[in-house]
Design an enzyme around this catalytic site. Structure first.
Site, PDB file in Angstrom:
ATOM      1  N   SER A   1       2.835  12.823  16.675  1.00  0.00           N
ATOM      2  CA  SER A   1       1.330  11.551  15.915  1.00  0.00           C
ATOM      3  C   SER A   1       0.344  11.732  16.567  1.00  0.00           C
ATOM      4  O   SER A   1      -0.007  11.445  17.626  1.00  0.00           O
ATOM      5  CB  SER A   1       2.381  10.328  15.384  1.00  0.00           C
ATOM      6  OG  SER A   1       1.113   9.765  14.792  1.00  0.00           O
TER       7      SER A   1
ATOM      8  N   TYR B   1       3.808   1.286  18.592  1.00  0.00           N
ATOM      9  CA  TYR B   1       4.344   2.618  17.910  1.00  0.00           C
ATOM     10  C   TYR B   1       3.535   3.753  18.331  1.00  0.00           C
ATOM     11  O   TYR B   1       4.492   4.458  19.394  1.00  0.00           O
ATOM     12  CB  TYR B   1       4.212   2.369  16.349  1.00  0.00           C
ATOM     13  CG  TYR B   1       4.303   3.927  15.479  1.00  0.00           C
ATOM     14  CD1 TYR B   1       3.074   4.576  15.543  1.00  0.00           C
ATOM     15  CD2 TYR B   1       5.336   4.922  15.434  1.00  0.00           C
ATOM     16  CE1 TYR B   1       3.192   5.865  15.118  1.00  0.00           C
ATOM     17  CE2 TYR B   1       5.370   5.785  14.492  1.00  0.00           C
ATOM     18  CZ  TYR B   1       4.756   6.406  14.267  1.00  0.00           C
ATOM     19  OH  TYR B   1       4.217   7.633  14.473  1.00  0.00           O
TER      20      TYR B   1
ATOM     21  N   LYS C   1       5.299   6.626  20.626  1.00  0.00           N
ATOM     22  CA  LYS C   1       5.433   8.214  20.484  1.00  0.00           C
ATOM     23  C   LYS C   1       4.693   9.221  21.916  1.00  0.00           C
ATOM     24  O   LYS C   1       4.926  10.372  22.651  1.00  0.00           O
ATOM     25  CB  LYS C   1       4.086   8.263  19.820  1.00  0.00           C
ATOM     26  CG  LYS C   1       4.760   8.079  18.309  1.00  0.00           C
ATOM     27  CD  LYS C   1       6.240   9.302  17.570  1.00  0.00           C
ATOM     28  CE  LYS C   1       6.362   9.091  16.416  1.00  0.00           C
ATOM     29  NZ  LYS C   1       7.927   9.425  16.205  1.00  0.00           N
TER      30      LYS C   1
HETATM   31  C1  WQD Z   1      -5.378   5.818   5.609  1.00  0.00           C
HETATM   32  C2  WQD Z   1      -6.449   5.719   5.085  1.00  0.00           C
HETATM   33  C3  WQD Z   1      -6.631   3.359   5.832  1.00  0.00           C
HETATM   34  C4  WQD Z   1      -4.023   1.797   3.040  1.00  0.00           C
HETATM   35  C5  WQD Z   1      -1.003   5.610   9.680  1.00  0.00           C
HETATM   36  C6  WQD Z   1      -0.702   5.364  11.676  1.00  0.00           C
HETATM   37  C7  WQD Z   1      -0.456   7.374  12.217  1.00  0.00           C
HETATM   38  C8  WQD Z   1       0.528   8.129  10.855  1.00  0.00           C
HETATM   39  C9  WQD Z   1       0.196   7.848   9.136  1.00  0.00           C
HETATM   40  C10 WQD Z   1       3.172   7.643  11.598  1.00  0.00           C
HETATM   41  C11 WQD Z   1      -7.284   4.437   6.541  1.00  0.00           C
HETATM   42  C12 WQD Z   1      -6.818   3.413   4.500  1.00  0.00           C
HETATM   43  C13 WQD Z   1      -4.412   2.500   3.828  1.00  0.00           C
HETATM   44  C14 WQD Z   1      -4.389   0.972   2.213  1.00  0.00           C
HETATM   45  C15 WQD Z   1      -6.142   1.679   2.844  1.00  0.00           C
HETATM   46  N1  WQD Z   1       2.281   7.221  10.739  1.00  0.00           N
HETATM   47  N2  WQD Z   1      -6.080   3.000   3.724  1.00  0.00           N
HETATM   48  N3  WQD Z   1      -5.566   1.330   2.222  1.00  0.00           N
HETATM   49  O1  WQD Z   1      -3.620   4.811   9.671  1.00  0.00           O
HETATM   50  O2  WQD Z   1      -4.591   7.143   9.641  1.00  0.00           O
HETATM   51  O3  WQD Z   1      -2.022   6.914  10.274  1.00  0.00           O
HETATM   52  O4  WQD Z   1      -0.419   6.940   8.777  1.00  0.00           O
HETATM   53  O5  WQD Z   1       3.276   9.217  12.278  1.00  0.00           O
HETATM   54  O6  WQD Z   1       0.797   6.508  13.063  1.00  0.00           O
HETATM   55  O7  WQD Z   1      -1.403   5.309  12.438  1.00  0.00           O
HETATM   56  O8  WQD Z   1      -2.725   6.484   7.271  1.00  0.00           O
HETATM   57  O9  WQD Z   1      -2.170   6.089   5.297  1.00  0.00           O
HETATM   58  O10 WQD Z   1      -2.305   3.923   6.659  1.00  0.00           O
HETATM   59  O11 WQD Z   1      -4.030   4.945   6.326  1.00  0.00           O
HETATM   60  O12 WQD Z   1      -7.572   1.634   2.846  1.00  0.00           O
HETATM   61  O13 WQD Z   1      -3.440   0.266   1.138  1.00  0.00           O
HETATM   62  O14 WQD Z   1      -6.362   4.761   4.305  1.00  0.00           O
HETATM   63  O15 WQD Z   1      -7.708   2.102   6.266  1.00  0.00           O
HETATM   64  O16 WQD Z   1      -8.536   4.326   6.660  1.00  0.00           O
HETATM   65  P1  WQD Z   1      -3.439   6.204   9.282  1.00  0.00           P
HETATM   66  P2  WQD Z   1      -3.006   5.285   6.371  1.00  0.00           P
END
Ligand code: WQD
Length: 354
Positions: free
Chosen positions: A124, A148, A152
């Protein structure tokens, strides 16, 4: 080739299994169904018009794992099985270390036991930590900002040291950015349990009316519109990256690392706008506090995969949203609940044949 896929009933696993079957590989799946349903596998076999071996196997049960390896004699493994909720990992680090790291160690020892030394690992972009050197390249120094991500990182280091100790291993570390979307049939897709942690499935549930509004985690980031920017990649492109890596490993020993991203970033508000436009549904949102641990933006430099593997992401945000919306409309509550973790292998086989 005989390919064993751990976590093959899951979101990315099921999309990869479909492409493996379509490419003519023989596929067996080890899954404990802790975050997946055998229904996804049933639909994949229907789409591919080919069968798979599906076993209810937990990587922490070394005896079951060894028995499966003795029985199947795989020539390669694609390893998806793992816990992946960042917030949960902060609350329960030992559960993440045991499941992700010990589970992988068990897997590697089972592989050794049958002389199978070709592995594609689901890593990841989280291993880049809070690096601000964008776009992120594979040589960017690694760090972890949560348990997490640290699992990885530890697994990547384990795999590198294993390959350095024994030149017979061929290993691909694939660093995913933000996987989203679904197969064009709408039959398989992301089915998060409970409240989605990730943005896209949450937006989809607001668009379908399951949730009231999207909480936008922060509107004051140093980005074009103040909201977080991420490299969203279509799950079909991501799955294709696994097959390209598997092909590469047929000719190459050692451990190799590739980013699987598009190289472009999209903001939270751009995702919400795209969803409202494509679905024709209003997507209410509210700017709320930043989520601890989030970075302002990250996106990939995907050149290495293009040069080494001849792979690049083909699908843009519009198609990601279109395919995600079709899946969500056709499956408003995801896959039906099936008590798969209590099912025997014979019952699973019968279910697949149903
Ligand atoms: C994306 C953007 C949030 C939810 C994570 C893990 C990574 C991988 C992918 C496993 C960010 C914003 C999110 C919400 C929001 N997972 N957001 N409201 O954090 O980039 O990555 O998922 O492998 O390891 O860290 O993905 O989809 O959670 O967030 O505003 O309800 O959307 O702040 O900018 P992220 P995400």
């Amino acid at each position: 080739m005989r390919v064993l896929v751990t976590g093959g009933a899951g979101y990315i696993g099921s999309h990869t299994v479909l492409q493996l079957l379509q490419e003519g590989h023989e596929v067996s799946i080890a899954d404990n169904f802790s975050n997946s349903s055998p229904e996804s596998v049933r639909r994949v076999t229907s789409l591919a018009e080919r069968s798979v071996v599906l076993r209810n196997v937990d990587l922490l049960n070394q005896a079951d794992l060894n028995a499966m390896f003795q029985d199947i004699q795989p020539e390669a493994v694609i390893h998806f099985a793992g816990l992946k909720a960042v917030g949960e990992s902060v609350a329960q680090p030992l559960k993440y270390y045991r499941n992700n790291v010990t589970g992988t160690l068990n897997l590697l020892e089972s592989m050794e036991s049958v002389g199978c030394r070709t592995l594609v690992f689901s890593s990841s972009a989280t291993v880049y930590g809070e690096s601000t050197a964008l776009p992120l390249v594979e040589s960017t120094p690694r760090s972890a900002t949560n348990p997490y991500g640290r699992t990885k990182l530890h697994i990547e280091e384990m795999l590198e040291e294993l390959a350095a100790s024994d030149g017979r291993w061929s290993i691909a570390n694939l660093r995913y950015f933000n996987p989203v979307g679904a197969h064009e049939s709408g039959l398989i897709g992301e089915d998060p349990q409970g409240i989605p942690n990730n943005l896209m499935p949450y937006v989809a549930q607001v668009a379908i009316g399951r949730r009231e509004k999207v909480g936008v985690f922060g509107g004051d980031y140093p980005t074009a519109d103040g909201t977080g920017v991420r490299d969203y990649i279509h799950v079909i492109d991501l799955a294709a990256g696994h097959l390209a890596a598997l092909d590469y490993l047929q000719e190459s020993k050692g451990a190799h690392t590739w980013n699987l991203g598009t190289g472009a970033g999209s903001s939270v508000l751009e995702v919400i706008d795209a969803f409202a436009r494509v679905s024709g549904q209003p997507v209410a949102y509210e700017i709320v506090d930043r989520r601890p641990g989030d970075v302002a933006e990250n996106y990939a430099n995907a050149e290495k995969a293009r040069l080494d593997l001849g792979w690049k992401a083909e699908r843009g945000l519009e198609q990601m949203v279109e395919d995600m919306w079709r899946w969500q409309k056709m499956n408003p509550t995801g896959f039906d609940e099936i008590p798969a973790s209590e099912m025997t292998d014979e019952e699973l086989a019968e279910f697949l044949g149903s």
